[in-house]
Design a protein around this motif. Structure first.
Motif, PDB file in Angstrom:
ATOM      1  N   CYS A   1       0.856  -1.195   0.000  1.00  0.00           N
ATOM      2  CA  CYS A   1       0.000   0.000   0.000  1.00  0.00           C
ATOM      3  C   CYS A   1       0.894   1.247   0.000  1.00  0.00           C
TER       4      CYS A   1
ATOM      5  N   CYS B   1       0.260   3.274   3.744  1.00  0.00           N
ATOM      6  CA  CYS B   1       0.791   2.777   5.027  1.00  0.00           C
ATOM      7  C   CYS B   1       1.982   1.832   4.842  1.00  0.00           C
TER       8      CYS B   1
ATOM      9  N   CYS C   1      -7.492  -0.276   1.354  1.00  0.00           N
ATOM     10  CA  CYS C   1      -6.444  -1.016   2.067  1.00  0.00           C
ATOM     11  C   CYS C   1      -7.048  -1.471   3.402  1.00  0.00           C
TER      12      CYS C   1
ATOM     13  N   CYS D   1      -5.015   0.586   6.437  1.00  0.00           N
ATOM     14  CA  CYS D   1      -5.168   2.024   6.705  1.00  0.00           C
ATOM     15  C   CYS D   1      -6.470   2.600   6.169  1.00  0.00           C
TER      16      CYS D   1
HETATM   17 ZN   LIG Z   1      -2.648   1.117   3.612  1.00  0.00          ZN
END
Ligand SMILES: [Zn+2]
Length: 242
Positions: free
Chosen positions: A199, A202, A223, A226
């Motif tokens: 991702c 994050c 995601c 996050c």
């Molecule tokens: Zn993320």
């Protein structure tokens, strides 16, 4: 790429610029204060130089008065000398006169010293005046530049806000609500790419199922770590090992 992702990325770009413009605009006020503060610092230095010259001059005048008093004493003692017939008294008066003359001589030396100091103080005033003048000129110029920049940025901000309003009208309300909530909590990196299964927000590795949905490009994917909206775009590598 999913059309909605493309729209979100354009919207995010405008929001990013809105955030930056607002941030820069918020710094203009303190910057202006700092500039004006610098100029007022040199003005204070000028006032201090003037005050110093004044105090030297009044100290010198005090010495002058003191010398005048001593002169008057000498005259008094001299006329007393003329009146007295006692030798002892005459000598005592002569001693007093001598003391007064010495005091006057010392007072004159001190006055000369103060005159020198006064000249130095006058020169310092002149320097401080020049510094205050050029500092004010510089501050005025910088403040004028700052104000020009501020008004340009305000216009640009207005434009950006209009653009983002128009762009957000093209996004379906549930996705827009999702995006705006992310914008509020995650800031300008709310829609992020996925590179090598990681991702872009994050930096945590996404589960395989999420990666498959992402690459499928059929729906908006978040995601699981996050909550950011993630997308798989051109130039992004599929696997971490690749
Ligand atoms: Zn993320």
């Amino acid at each position: 790429m999913l059309e909605i992702i493309e729209k979100l990325l354009v919207l995010q770009d405008r929001d990013r610029r809105v955030i930056r413009h607002r941030h820069q605009l918020s710094r203009i006020g303190p910057e202006r204060q700092a500039l004006l503060g610098q100029a007022s610092g040199t003005k204070e230095a000028l006032e201090a130089a003037k005050a110093k010259a004044n105090s030297i001059e009044s100290a010198r005048k005090e010495l002058e008065l003191e010398a005048q008093t001593k002169e008057e004493q000498i005259q008094r003692y001299s006329s007393q000398q003329l009146q007295t017939k006692k030798n002892e008294e005459y000598r005592a008066l002569a001693n007093e006169i001598k003391g007064c003359k010495q005091a006057i001589s010392s007072l004159e030396d001190q006055q000369l010293e103060l005159l020198d100091q006064f000249d130095e103080a006058q020169a310092a005033i002149k320097t401080a005046e020049e510094e205050a003048r050029s500092a004010k000129k510089l501050a005025d110029e910088k403040v004028a530049d700052l104000e020009k920049r501020e008004s340009t940025m305000k216009e640009e901000l207005e434009q950006l806000i209009q653009e983002r309003t128009a762009l957000s009208a093209g996004i379906d309300p549930p996705t827009l609500v999702r995006y705006e909530r992310l914008l509020k909590f995650k800031g300008e990196k709310s829609v992020v790419g996925v590179d090598r299964g990681i991702c872009g927000g994050c930096h945590v590795k996404l589960p395989v199922q999420i990666m498959i949905s992402c690459q499928g490009q059929k729906e908006v994917v978040n995601c699981p770590n996050c909550g950011r909206i993630v997308y798989f775009g051109e130039g992004m590598r599929r696997e971490q090992s690749e």
